[in-house]
Design a protein around this motif. Structure first.
Motif, PDB file in Angstrom:
ATOM      1  N   GLN A  82      48.744  38.937  36.760  1.00  0.00           N
ATOM      2  CA  GLN A  82      48.709  40.007  35.780  1.00  0.00           C
ATOM      3  C   GLN A  82      47.377  39.980  35.041  1.00  0.00           C
ATOM      4  O   GLN A  82      46.670  38.963  35.041  1.00  0.00           O
ATOM      5  CB  GLN A  82      49.854  39.854  34.774  1.00  0.00           C
ATOM      6  CG  GLN A  82      51.241  39.934  35.376  1.00  0.00           C
ATOM      7  CD  GLN A  82      52.338  39.732  34.338  1.00  0.00           C
ATOM      8  OE1 GLN A  82      52.067  39.375  33.197  1.00  0.00           O
ATOM      9  NE2 GLN A  82      53.570  39.987  34.747  1.00  0.00           N
ATOM     10  N   VAL A  83      47.035  41.098  34.402  1.00  0.00           N
ATOM     11  CA  VAL A  83      45.824  41.147  33.597  1.00  0.00           C
ATOM     12  C   VAL A  83      45.893  40.057  32.532  1.00  0.00           C
ATOM     13  O   VAL A  83      46.919  39.859  31.875  1.00  0.00           O
ATOM     14  CB  VAL A  83      45.674  42.538  32.944  1.00  0.00           C
ATOM     15  CG1 VAL A  83      44.525  42.543  31.935  1.00  0.00           C
ATOM     16  CG2 VAL A  83      45.448  43.601  34.023  1.00  0.00           C
ATOM     17  N   GLY A  84      44.795  39.331  32.397  1.00  0.00           N
ATOM     18  CA  GLY A  84      44.724  38.248  31.429  1.00  0.00           C
ATOM     19  C   GLY A  84      44.956  36.869  32.008  1.00  0.00           C
ATOM     20  O   GLY A  84      44.671  35.864  31.342  1.00  0.00           O
ATOM     21  N   ASP A  85      45.456  36.769  33.245  1.00  0.00           N
ATOM     22  CA  ASP A  85      45.665  35.460  33.867  1.00  0.00           C
ATOM     23  C   ASP A  85      44.326  34.775  34.131  1.00  0.00           C
ATOM     24  O   ASP A  85      43.358  35.407  34.577  1.00  0.00           O
ATOM     25  CB  ASP A  85      46.417  35.609  35.202  1.00  0.00           C
ATOM     26  CG  ASP A  85      47.890  35.905  35.019  1.00  0.00           C
ATOM     27  OD1 ASP A  85      48.396  35.713  33.898  1.00  0.00           O
ATOM     28  OD2 ASP A  85      48.530  36.336  36.005  1.00  0.00           O
ATOM     29  N   GLU A  86      44.277  33.476  33.878  1.00  0.00           N
ATOM     30  CA  GLU A  86      43.098  32.677  34.185  1.00  0.00           C
ATOM     31  C   GLU A  86      43.264  32.111  35.600  1.00  0.00           C
ATOM     32  O   GLU A  86      44.291  31.509  35.919  1.00  0.00           O
ATOM     33  CB  GLU A  86      42.937  31.559  33.165  1.00  0.00           C
ATOM     34  CG  GLU A  86      42.680  32.082  31.753  1.00  0.00           C
ATOM     35  CD  GLU A  86      42.492  30.974  30.741  1.00  0.00           C
ATOM     36  OE1 GLU A  86      42.765  29.797  31.072  1.00  0.00           O
ATOM     37  OE2 GLU A  86      42.058  31.281  29.607  1.00  0.00           O
ATOM     38  N   VAL A  87      42.245  32.308  36.434  1.00  0.00           N
ATOM     39  CA  VAL A  87      42.372  31.963  37.849  1.00  0.00           C
ATOM     40  C   VAL A  87      41.136  31.213  38.341  1.00  0.00           C
ATOM     41  O   VAL A  87      40.070  31.242  37.718  1.00  0.00           O
ATOM     42  CB  VAL A  87      42.566  33.236  38.714  1.00  0.00           C
ATOM     43  CG1 VAL A  87      43.881  33.921  38.388  1.00  0.00           C
ATOM     44  CG2 VAL A  87      41.401  34.205  38.544  1.00  0.00           C
ATOM     45  N   VAL A  88      41.310  30.539  39.464  1.00  0.00           N
ATOM     46  CA  VAL A  88      40.202  29.972  40.226  1.00  0.00           C
ATOM     47  C   VAL A  88      40.343  30.479  41.652  1.00  0.00           C
ATOM     48  O   VAL A  88      41.445  30.816  42.095  1.00  0.00           O
ATOM     49  CB  VAL A  88      40.195  28.436  40.214  1.00  0.00           C
ATOM     50  CG1 VAL A  88      39.931  27.910  38.815  1.00  0.00           C
ATOM     51  CG2 VAL A  88      41.497  27.862  40.763  1.00  0.00           C
ATOM     52  N   GLY A  89      39.233  30.518  42.384  1.00  0.00           N
ATOM     53  CA  GLY A  89      39.332  31.023  43.736  1.00  0.00           C
ATOM     54  C   GLY A  89      38.184  30.601  44.629  1.00  0.00           C
ATOM     55  O   GLY A  89      37.061  30.352  44.163  1.00  0.00           O
ATOM     56  N   TYR A  90      38.512  30.497  45.911  1.00  0.00           N
ATOM     57  CA  TYR A  90      37.505  30.360  46.962  1.00  0.00           C
ATOM     58  C   TYR A  90      37.461  31.725  47.643  1.00  0.00           C
ATOM     59  O   TYR A  90      38.213  32.008  48.580  1.00  0.00           O
ATOM     60  CB  TYR A  90      37.909  29.246  47.932  1.00  0.00           C
ATOM     61  CG  TYR A  90      37.058  29.147  49.177  1.00  0.00           C
ATOM     62  CD1 TYR A  90      35.674  29.293  49.126  1.00  0.00           C
ATOM     63  CD2 TYR A  90      37.645  28.899  50.419  1.00  0.00           C
ATOM     64  CE1 TYR A  90      34.906  29.198  50.272  1.00  0.00           C
ATOM     65  CE2 TYR A  90      36.891  28.790  51.569  1.00  0.00           C
ATOM     66  CZ  TYR A  90      35.517  28.941  51.498  1.00  0.00           C
ATOM     67  OH  TYR A  90      34.754  28.855  52.641  1.00  0.00           O
ATOM     68  N   VAL A  91      36.591  32.595  47.126  1.00  0.00           N
ATOM     69  CA  VAL A  91      36.612  34.013  47.493  1.00  0.00           C
ATOM     70  C   VAL A  91      35.654  34.262  48.657  1.00  0.00           C
ATOM     71  O   VAL A  91      34.624  34.922  48.522  1.00  0.00           O
ATOM     72  CB  VAL A  91      36.272  34.904  46.276  1.00  0.00           C
ATOM     73  CG1 VAL A  91      36.547  36.376  46.603  1.00  0.00           C
ATOM     74  CG2 VAL A  91      37.097  34.494  45.064  1.00  0.00           C
ATOM     75  N   ARG A  92      36.011  33.707  49.805  1.00  0.00           N
ATOM     76  CA  ARG A  92      35.231  33.959  51.012  1.00  0.00           C
ATOM     77  C   ARG A  92      35.803  35.174  51.720  1.00  0.00           C
ATOM     78  O   ARG A  92      37.010  35.229  52.018  1.00  0.00           O
ATOM     79  CB  ARG A  92      35.263  32.753  51.946  1.00  0.00           C
ATOM     80  CG  ARG A  92      34.186  32.820  53.038  1.00  0.00           C
ATOM     81  CD  ARG A  92      34.373  31.710  54.044  1.00  0.00           C
ATOM     82  NE  ARG A  92      35.395  32.044  55.034  1.00  0.00           N
ATOM     83  CZ  ARG A  92      36.153  31.139  55.645  1.00  0.00           C
ATOM     84  NH1 ARG A  92      36.071  29.873  55.341  1.00  0.00           N
ATOM     85  NH2 ARG A  92      37.040  31.530  56.553  1.00  0.00           N
ATOM     86  N   LYS A  93      34.940  36.126  51.989  1.00  0.00           N
ATOM     87  CA  LYS A  93      35.369  37.368  52.639  1.00  0.00           C
ATOM     88  C   LYS A  93      34.770  37.457  54.041  1.00  0.00           C
ATOM     89  O   LYS A  93      33.955  36.628  54.444  1.00  0.00           O
ATOM     90  CB  LYS A  93      34.940  38.569  51.790  1.00  0.00           C
ATOM     91  CG  LYS A  93      35.487  38.521  50.352  1.00  0.00           C
ATOM     92  CD  LYS A  93      34.927  39.633  49.501  1.00  0.00           C
ATOM     93  CE  LYS A  93      35.403  39.524  48.063  1.00  0.00           C
ATOM     94  NZ  LYS A  93      34.793  40.551  47.185  1.00  0.00           N
ATOM     95  N   ASP A  94      35.161  38.461  54.784  1.00  0.00           N
ATOM     96  CA  ASP A  94      34.704  38.612  56.158  1.00  0.00           C
ATOM     97  C   ASP A  94      33.246  39.070  56.237  1.00  0.00           C
ATOM     98  O   ASP A  94      32.589  38.874  57.258  1.00  0.00           O
ATOM     99  CB  ASP A  94      35.587  39.614  56.908  1.00  0.00           C
ATOM    100  CG  ASP A  94      37.010  39.116  57.074  1.00  0.00           C
ATOM    101  OD1 ASP A  94      37.207  37.884  57.111  1.00  0.00           O
ATOM    102  OD2 ASP A  94      37.928  39.958  57.154  1.00  0.00           O
ATOM    103  N   VAL A  95      32.754  39.687  55.170  1.00  0.00           N
ATOM    104  CA  VAL A  95      31.380  40.199  55.135  1.00  0.00           C
ATOM    105  C   VAL A  95      30.680  39.641  53.905  1.00  0.00           C
ATOM    106  O   VAL A  95      31.237  39.651  52.810  1.00  0.00           O
ATOM    107  CB  VAL A  95      31.355  41.749  55.093  1.00  0.00           C
ATOM    108  CG1 VAL A  95      29.935  42.266  54.957  1.00  0.00           C
ATOM    109  CG2 VAL A  95      32.020  42.324  56.336  1.00  0.00           C
TER     110      VAL A  95
END
Length: 307
Positions: A82-95
């Motif tokens: 939801q809006v406001g959630d604190e997140v971490v990510g490995y945001v590897r995309k195809d391009v």
């Protein structure tokens, strides 16, 4: 939005601060306002053009796959956040195009987990890629309670996580490192041995019966030359040398995985995993962050923070 991007392959000098449109948010993605973005060796290797033929590129390229931030907008079907959630990510995309060294990044929910409460923004931003690499490689090795694992480059960015995660899995860890980093390896829970001459003898002295698994984070045939310190059924994995498969080992290319990232976050919140941060840089200093990473001597993660 402000972002750091490059319009051609090259050295750190090709990085420039630019204004780019706010990323579009797909049905299974969220828009994250970036607070921190880890810098990893793959970022400057991509920038130098070394991954052409493996990854597609659309210029301008915003570098960076690691992110820690706050959800600002959600897609049509994203019940996970939801809006406001604190997140971490490995945001590897195809391009290679819309990376994380920016004020905003569109991130598929499969790449994200909730930010560990115990970590600062900079620490959280330095966790995903290196932490997942270590976690997934050790999982592929089947490391568990009672195993003894030899980790090559145990003081490095991935190695420091590998030592801690293997210990959390219940394993004993022997780690190769230069003499100046031996205390660092001990601090993570490993038993250090030197690189180069005498390494095999040092490992045998510590583990006369042989290690159960070898994790190669160096390349150059290290897994091959040290497989003889293992038990008869020694398991091998490498993130740096594909020839390990010729020995029956596993070549590991880290994948985005929300569950694995959440497991790392849980280890951090339980006090069993720390994220050493060597230096932080502002967004406009991303080129300096890349330079420091390229030097290869940073004692911890290099992180870009975004106001």
């Amino acid at each position: 939005m402000r972002a750091v991007a490059y319009h051609r392959f090259g050295g750190p000098e090709v990085l420039e601060t630019v204004d780019l449109p706010t990323p579009l948010v797909g049905p299974d993605s969220v828009l994250v306002r970036v607070r921190a973005a880890g810098v990893n060796p793959v970022d400057w290797k991509v920038r130098q053009g070394h991954l052409q033929g493996l990854l597609d590129h659309v210029f301008p390229v915003v570098p960076g796959w690691d992110v820690a931030g706050v959800v600002e907008k959600v897609g049509l079907d994203t019940p996970e956040f939801q809006v406001g959630d604190e997140v971490v990510g490995y945001v590897r995309k195809d391009v290679m195009h819309g990376g994380t060294t920016a004020e905003l990044v569109a991130a598929p929910v499969r790449t994200l987990a909730r930010k560990p409460e115990s970590l600062s923004w900079a620490e959280a931003g330095g966790l995903p890629l290196a932490g997942l690499t270590a976690y997934q490689a050790l999982r592929r090795l089947g490391v568990g309670e009672g195993d003894t694992v030899l980790v090559h480059n145990a003081a490095g960015g991935v190695g420091s996580f590998a030592v801690q995660v293997a210990r959390a899995f219940g394993a004993r860890v022997i780690g190769t490192a230069s003499e100046r980093n031996h205390e660092r390896v001990r601090g993570f829970g490993g038993e250090p041995v030197p690189y180069g001459d005498g390494m095999v003898e040092a490992v045998r002295a510590l583990v006369p019966g042989g290690v159960d698994a070898v994790l190669d984070l160096v390349g150059g045939g290290v897994a091959t030359t040290t497989s003889d310190v293992g038990t008869a059924g020694v398991r091998l994995a490498s993130v740096a040398d594909g020839s390990v498969t010729q020995l029956g080992g596993a070549y590991v290319w880290v994948r985005p995985d929300a569950a694995d990232l959440a497991a790392l976050g849980a280890l951090a919140d339980e006090g069993r995993l720390t994220v050493p941060v060597a230096a932080t840089f502002g967004l406009e200093q991303t080129a300096d962050a890349h330079r420091l990473s390229e030097e290869g001597h940073a004692a911890g993660k290099v992180v870009v923070t975004v106001d």
